[in-house]
Each structure stands twice: as structure tokens, then as C-alpha cells.
Design a protein around this motif. Structure first.
Motif, PDB file in Angstrom:
ATOM      1  N   GLU A  50      28.316 -16.838 -30.062  1.00 10.32           N
ATOM      2  CA  GLU A  50      27.816 -17.313 -28.936  1.00 10.32           C
ATOM      3  C   GLU A  50      28.368 -18.795 -28.409  1.00 10.32           C
ATOM      4  O   GLU A  50      28.809 -19.386 -27.573  1.00 10.32           O
ATOM      5  CB  GLU A  50      26.659 -17.064 -28.309  1.00 10.32           C
ATOM      6  N   GLY A 116      30.474  -1.290 -23.227  1.00  8.97           N
ATOM      7  CA  GLY A 116      29.207  -1.616 -24.158  1.00  8.97           C
ATOM      8  C   GLY A 116      29.458  -3.063 -24.781  1.00  8.97           C
ATOM      9  O   GLY A 116      30.426  -3.608 -24.797  1.00  8.97           O
ATOM     10  N   ARG A 117      28.308  -3.418 -25.329  1.00  6.78           N
ATOM     11  CA  ARG A 117      28.540  -4.728 -26.230  1.00  6.78           C
ATOM     12  C   ARG A 117      29.523  -4.993 -27.127  1.00  6.78           C
ATOM     13  O   ARG A 117      30.203  -5.912 -27.087  1.00  6.78           O
ATOM     14  CB  ARG A 117      27.118  -5.243 -26.793  1.00  6.78           C
ATOM     15  N   THR A 139      32.402  -6.823 -17.652  1.00  9.79           N
ATOM     16  CA  THR A 139      31.380  -7.821 -17.416  1.00  9.79           C
ATOM     17  C   THR A 139      32.154  -9.218 -17.257  1.00  9.79           C
ATOM     18  O   THR A 139      33.374  -9.227 -17.627  1.00  9.79           O
ATOM     19  CB  THR A 139      30.248  -7.704 -18.138  1.00  9.79           C
ATOM     20  N   GLU A 141      31.352 -11.743 -18.842  1.00 10.11           N
ATOM     21  CA  GLU A 141      31.299 -12.237 -20.296  1.00 10.11           C
ATOM     22  C   GLU A 141      32.564 -11.609 -21.023  1.00 10.11           C
ATOM     23  O   GLU A 141      33.304 -12.439 -21.710  1.00 10.11           O
ATOM     24  CB  GLU A 141      30.031 -12.080 -21.013  1.00 10.11           C
ATOM     25  N   GLN A 142      32.592 -10.459 -20.962  1.00  6.78           N
ATOM     26  CA  GLN A 142      33.916  -9.870 -21.655  1.00  6.78           C
ATOM     27  C   GLN A 142      35.079 -10.264 -21.082  1.00  6.78           C
ATOM     28  O   GLN A 142      36.108 -10.592 -21.843  1.00  6.78           O
ATOM     29  CB  GLN A 142      33.654  -8.108 -21.228  1.00  6.78           C
TER      30      GLN A 142
END
Length: 347
Positions: A50, A116-117, A139, A141-142
Motif C-alpha cells: 500500500e 475481488g481483491r 474499482t 484502486e484497481q
């Protein structure tokens, strides 16, 4: 003094994106760790990943020396792979991929409309030239993680409002809904039902809006009991049609907002001893190859899925070459294909 992971010092302003060494310095981790993050490896602590991803989003990333080349692949992402819809899309993308010496990798999200994550890590590990989400979306973030690796995205038939920076390819859903309903009105139908898709899906909402516009322009009020919120599934069309056809004043025609729902309507009509189109007219949407083999052959709004997919793939390749598409949103026209599932009402 070097800071520990998770407590990176605020980097001083500099011109241009960071190199891998500068990312490592400001994150307080090794160059090898940053390299793992950059290359989509999974063996990195989440907080470290992150931190490095945040630095890349904030400052960019400049590859040193020879950049590793992406794999000659296009990543094609579906919420689920069922029926002929994905086959048409795969064929459209594959035609462009083959002409450019590329392969196609298909990801399936198990029915979810958002990956998914762990999905983005798998994509980064494969390093495709670009990603085409179909009837689903990534998303923010993706999206940022893919952009940080120069992996562009072009959406096909997005379920929601696509990102402003992501090109997308769709079809004229509103006009298709309008044409389908006008056809039924011109045949003399007034009790017209509609089985649409989920409210979150733009395509379904646009087709429903086209239906409402045609009814309004014809001066025919829309009976709320004849508007069914579906999920673009065969079972869904069957269940809603059962309810509609058992009403005290049932519809004489049903506009099913995809061919799967229309097939479900056929099944419900047969169960109740009704004949299409003598007792019930039916119009679908998509005009998949199976439409002409239904009994009777289905009148349907043709959604040019293969052309949409090919356009998305060509746009993706333009982006990889640094060419900006002339339009961020491309809409390819629908066409009403008349067959034998519609006729004037018998009553």
C-alpha cells in the motif's frame, strides 16, 4: 537515516516520476521489495504494498534502462461466462488480437460485477498490454494500480458510469428499447409489458427508458403492474412472465430486455398453453445466434456485440501506441430484426 516500512518520510518535490531506487528510498524498503510490488508479486506485506502503491500514484514511476515488455496478451474480463453473449465478445476481441499477433486471456468473476481483491495482482503478474472489462467494472484502486503499470482499460457495455479517463464501447440501448416498443405499438398492442435488467445496470435502465418514451409518445399509459425488474436471466424471464400472464388483464405483448429473458417468456407461455405470437407477441434484445432458432424465431433488437468488442480491442491497441481515441465513448447503433414472434393482438 532510513525510515522503516509504513513510516516513509514525505518525499521532497522533484521533477518527473520516481525511479525504482527513489521509490525504495522514500518507502524505506529495499529495491527488491519495490520491484516485487511493481511486477505484481504477491509475497509483499499488505502495508508495504500500500505504501509503495501510494508513492507510485502520487509521483509516478519511471522505469530504468530496459523496461520489461508486457506479455502479448489482452485481458478480457467477464462477470460470468455463460451462454452466447461472451462467445460473441471473445470472437470480436480475438479477431483484432490475432491480426496483431496477440493472445487473449479470459477472466471470470463468478457472477460479481466488480473484481475481488486478488484479481489485480493476477493481472499485474500476467502483464497484459491492456484490460477489457465486459459488463462489469473495476474499482478506482484497481484502476490506479493498472495505470501505474501503463496497462490501459477499455470497457465494453459497462454496468455503471465508466471512469472519465477510461474509453468505453456500448450500443444505443435507449433507441433499441424505443424501436422494440414502437414495433409492438404499430401492430396494435396496448397492453405491453417489459422485463428489464437490474437497476444498477445502465443498459437495462436505458432500454426501459426507451420503452417508456415510446409509450408516452403514443399516448399509451404505462401500467406499473406490467413493468418487471429482472436480472437478464432465463429463469427470471420465465418467473415474471408467469406472473404477468396470470393477471386478470394480462399483456398481449412482452418486451424482454435481453434474449435470455425472452426465452424464459417462451417457456412460461408454453406452460400456460399460450401460443407465440397468436396469443402473445414477444420481442427480445441482443439478437444472439440462438434467436433465429427459437420456435417461433424471435424478433429481437440486434446488439452488435462482435463489433463492439472489436472496436474496444482496436481502441486498446491505440492506447498502447500512445494514440488518443477520437471519442472516449463509442456507441454502435442497434437494429430491430423482425422475425415471427410478433403479430397484431388477437383480442
Amino acid at each position: 537515516m532510513t525510515s522503516s516500512p509504513g513510516t516513509a518520510a514525505d518525499p521532497a518535490p522533484q521533477a518527473g516520476p520516481f525511479t525504482i531506487a527513489q521509490l525504495a528510498e522514500h518507502a524505506g524498503v529495499s529495491v527488491a521489495t519495490v520491484s516485487k510490488v511493481v511486477n505484481g508479486r504477491l509475497d509483499v506485506a499488505p502495508e508495504t504494498r500500500e505504501l509503495v502503491e501510494g508513492l507510485i500514484r502520487q509521483h509516478g514511476y519511471r522505469r530504468q534502462k530496459r523496461p520489461s515488455r508486457p506479455a502479448p496478451l489482452i485481458e478480457l474480463v467477464f462477470h460470468e461466462v455463460r451462454g452466447l453473449y461472451p462467445v460473441e465478445v471473445i470472437n470480436g476481441v480475438s479477431s483484432v488480437a490475432r491480426a496483431n499477433g496477440l493472445g487473449v486471456v479470459v477472466s471470470e468473476l463468478g457472477g460479481s460485477h466488480v473484481p475481488g481483491r486478488g484479481w489485480v495482482e493476477d493481472v499485474l503478474a500476467r502483464r497484459p498490454v491492456g484490460v477489457i472489462p465486459v459488463f462489469c467494472g473495476v474499482t478506482e484502486e484497481q484502476r490506479e494500480r493498472l495505470r501505474a503499470r501503463d496497462i490501459p482499460i477499455v470497457a465494453v457495455d459497462p454496468t455503471g458510469e465508466p471512469g472519465h479517463d477510461d474509453p468505453s464501447v456500448g450500443t444505443s440501448n435507449w433507441n433499441g428499447g424505443l424501436e422494440a416498443t414502437r414495433h409492438l405499438l404499430e401492430l396494435g398492442h396496448r397492453r405491453i409489458a417489459v422485463i428489464t435488467g437490474p437497476e444498477r445496470v445502465l443498459a437495462g435502465r436505458a432500454r426501459l427508458d426507451g420503452f417508456r418514451a415510446a409509450m408516452d409518445l403514443a399516448g399509451v399509459p404505462v401500467d406499473p403492474a406490467l413493468v418487471c425488474l429482472g436480472d437478464f436471466q432465463i429463469e427470471d424471464g420465465r418467473d415474471h412472465a408467469r406472473t404477468l400472464l396470470r393477471l386478470p388483464d394480462p399483456p398481449t405483448a412482452i418486451f424482454a430486455c435481453n434474449d435470455g429473458s425472452a426465452l424464459g417468456v417462451y417457456h412460461a407461455a408454453a406452460e400456460l398453453g399460450l401460443r407465440v405470437p397468436h396469443d402473445l407477441s414477444v420481442v427480445g434484445f441482443d439478437d444472439l445466434p440462438k434467436a433465429k432458432w427459437m420456435i417461433p424465431p424471435l424478433t429481437s433488437v440486434r446488439q452488435p456485440l462482435r463489433d463492439m468488442a472489436a472496436t474496444a480491442a482496436a481502441t486498446l491497441l491505440d492506447l498502447t501506441q500512445g494514440r488518443t481515441p477520437p471519442k472516449r465513448r463509442v456507441e454502435i447503433a442497434t437494429e430491430l430484426v423482425l422475425r415471427e414472434s410478433t403479430s397484431p393482438p388477437a383480442r
